[in-house]
Design an enzyme around this catalytic site. Structure first.
Site, PDB file in Angstrom:
ATOM      1  CG  ASP A  27      -1.481   1.223   1.648  1.00 53.85           C
ATOM      2  OD1 ASP A  27      -2.110   1.844   0.778  1.00 53.85           O
ATOM      3  OD2 ASP A  27      -1.339   1.636   2.819  1.00 53.85           O
ATOM      4  CG  ASP A  29      -0.938   8.304   2.616  1.00 49.37           C
ATOM      5  OD1 ASP A  29      -0.242   9.203   2.123  1.00 49.37           O
ATOM      6  OD2 ASP A  29      -1.455   8.374   3.747  1.00 49.37           O
TER       7      ASP A  29
HETATM    8  N1  PLP Z   1      -7.825   8.484  -1.131  1.00 50.27           N
HETATM    9  C1  PLP Z   1      -7.306   9.693  -0.911  1.00 50.27           C
HETATM   10  C2  PLP Z   1      -7.964  10.879  -1.510  1.00 50.27           C
HETATM   11  C3  PLP Z   1      -6.148   9.849  -0.134  1.00 50.27           C
HETATM   12  O1  PLP Z   1      -5.658  11.086   0.084  1.00 50.27           O
HETATM   13  C4  PLP Z   1      -5.546   8.692   0.411  1.00 50.27           C
HETATM   14  C5  PLP Z   1      -4.331   8.802   1.210  1.00 50.27           C
HETATM   15  O2  PLP Z   1      -3.667   9.823   1.258  1.00 50.27           O
HETATM   16  C6  PLP Z   1      -6.123   7.444   0.153  1.00 50.27           C
HETATM   17  C7  PLP Z   1      -7.249   7.378  -0.617  1.00 50.27           C
HETATM   18  C8  PLP Z   1      -5.526   6.171   0.669  1.00 50.27           C
HETATM   19  O3  PLP Z   1      -4.370   5.869  -0.058  1.00 50.27           O
HETATM   20  P1  PLP Z   1      -3.609   4.477   0.166  1.00 50.27           P
HETATM   21  O4  PLP Z   1      -4.483   3.395  -0.375  1.00 50.27           O
HETATM   22  O5  PLP Z   1      -2.316   4.640  -0.592  1.00 50.27           O
HETATM   23  O6  PLP Z   1      -3.371   4.367   1.624  1.00 50.27           O
HETATM   24 CA    CA Z   2      -2.635   3.298   3.360  1.00 49.89          CA
END
Ligand code: PLP
Ligand code: CA
Length: 310
Positions: A27, A29
């Site tokens: 993943d 973030d």
């Molecule tokens: N959607 C948005 C708009 C976000 O800003 C984030 C994280 O910053 C996510 C989803 C989740 O991202 P990930 O699946 O990389 O954790």
């Molecule tokens: Ca994440």
């Protein structure tokens, strides 16, 4: 008789985990970066895994960027990642349409940001909406009838910081007036972490607006839906070459969220590792209210560099 999943174990022997899988799905973030900041030790960890011949894949539910834009982000952060290793929910929406042979003469209405438009364009689809409809208002004079393009065959909804009533009504009309119109959600995250200061309303809020008005359930392509996993594992959908066509039990899904990442890994039959470098705390993981248990947990992925068998 019922069985419960064993409680998660702190990762103590990273070499054993690394040796037992062929592919790591990360993943983004909370695992690779936090917002625009790289998490400590990530470049060295990815280098180590590549030197051991592991395949690396990066998935994100954040649909605001395209795969190409994420490629730039990785590069800016000093990470050597190929565009083809990146699977964002924006890309997944376009890949889903391709997988069902969505007709090229139909159009897609987008409630979302640039990433979705770029992916639709690359896939050869015509679209309407997105940022362009961000400033539009409806002039509700008596008798006003809002029109919509009857050639719209799919509404794709993702995170949209310029969502407005015009877009909601347009998307609603497309779905309500045409029973065959698809309703596709990039993801349904309740919250996002745009900044550390608080939890912000996530993509699920825009999807919820269209669910509410149409009373239809979306087809979700992002985590925890198995669409991206099936695409990756080349299981049901024969869309890409065999590069990632591997047994799911030889994949380890690494994420910071239980309800998206860990569930995604479990839905796909993968090993799962929760990292505490993002949104989930140890107390949430260990709370009796939590029903999603990863196989392992650790603080951050760079623990791979230090956790050796004793
Ligand atoms: N959607 C948005 C708009 C976000 O800003 C984030 C994280 O910053 C996510 C989803 C989740 O991202 P990930 O699946 O990389 O954790
Ligand atoms: Ca994440």
């Amino acid at each position: 008789r019922f069985t419960t999943r064993a409680s998660p174990q702190p990762l103590t022997n990273a070499d054993e985990l690394i040796g037992s899988v062929q592919t790591f799905i990360f993943d983004c973030d909370g695992v690779i970066w936090k917002g625009d900041k790289l998490i400590d030790g990530v470049p060295e960890t990815l280098d180590l895994l590549r030197s051991k011949g592991k395949r690396l894949v990066f998935v994100t539910n954040n649909s605001t960027k395209s795969r190409k834009q994420y490629g730039k982000k990785f590069e800016t952060l000093g990470l050597n990642v190929n565009e083809e290793e990146i699977f964002a929910s924006s890309f997944a929406a376009a890949a889903y349409l391709k997988s069902i042979n969505f007709p090229k003469d139909k159009k897609v209405y987008v409630i979302g940001e640039e990433g979705i438009l770029k992916e639709l364009e690359l896939a050869g689809y015509q679209y309407l909406g997105g940022p362009e409809d961000g400033g539009k208002k409806i002039d509700l004079k008596p008798g006003f009838l809002m029109e919509h393009d009857e050639n719209v065959g799919a509404v794709v909804v993702g995170f949209d910081r310029n969502v407005n009533y015009y877009k909601i009504q347009y998307g609603t009309l497309c779905i309500r007036e045409n029973p065959g119109c698809l309703f596709i959600a990039t993801n349904r995250d309740a919250v996002t972490h745009l900044t550390d200061a608080q939890e912000w309303a996530g993509g699920g809020s825009m999807v919820g607006a269209i669910r509410g008005s149409t009373q239809r359930e979306p087809l979700v392509v992002g985590k925890p839906s198995t669409f991206m996993m099936d695409y990756l594992a080349n299981d049901q959908l024969n869309l890409i070459n065999d590069r990632f066509g591997i047994l799911k039990s030889q994949i380890c899904m690494v994420g910071d969220r239980l309800d998206t990442d860990i569930l995604f890994g479990q839905n796909g039959g993968c090993k799962t590792l929760l990292v505490l470098s993002g949104v989930t705390t140890l107390s949430v993981l260990q709370s009796p209210n939590n029903s999603i248990q990863p196989d392992f947990y650790t603080n951050k992925i760079s623990d791979f560099l230090s956790l050796k068998a004793t």
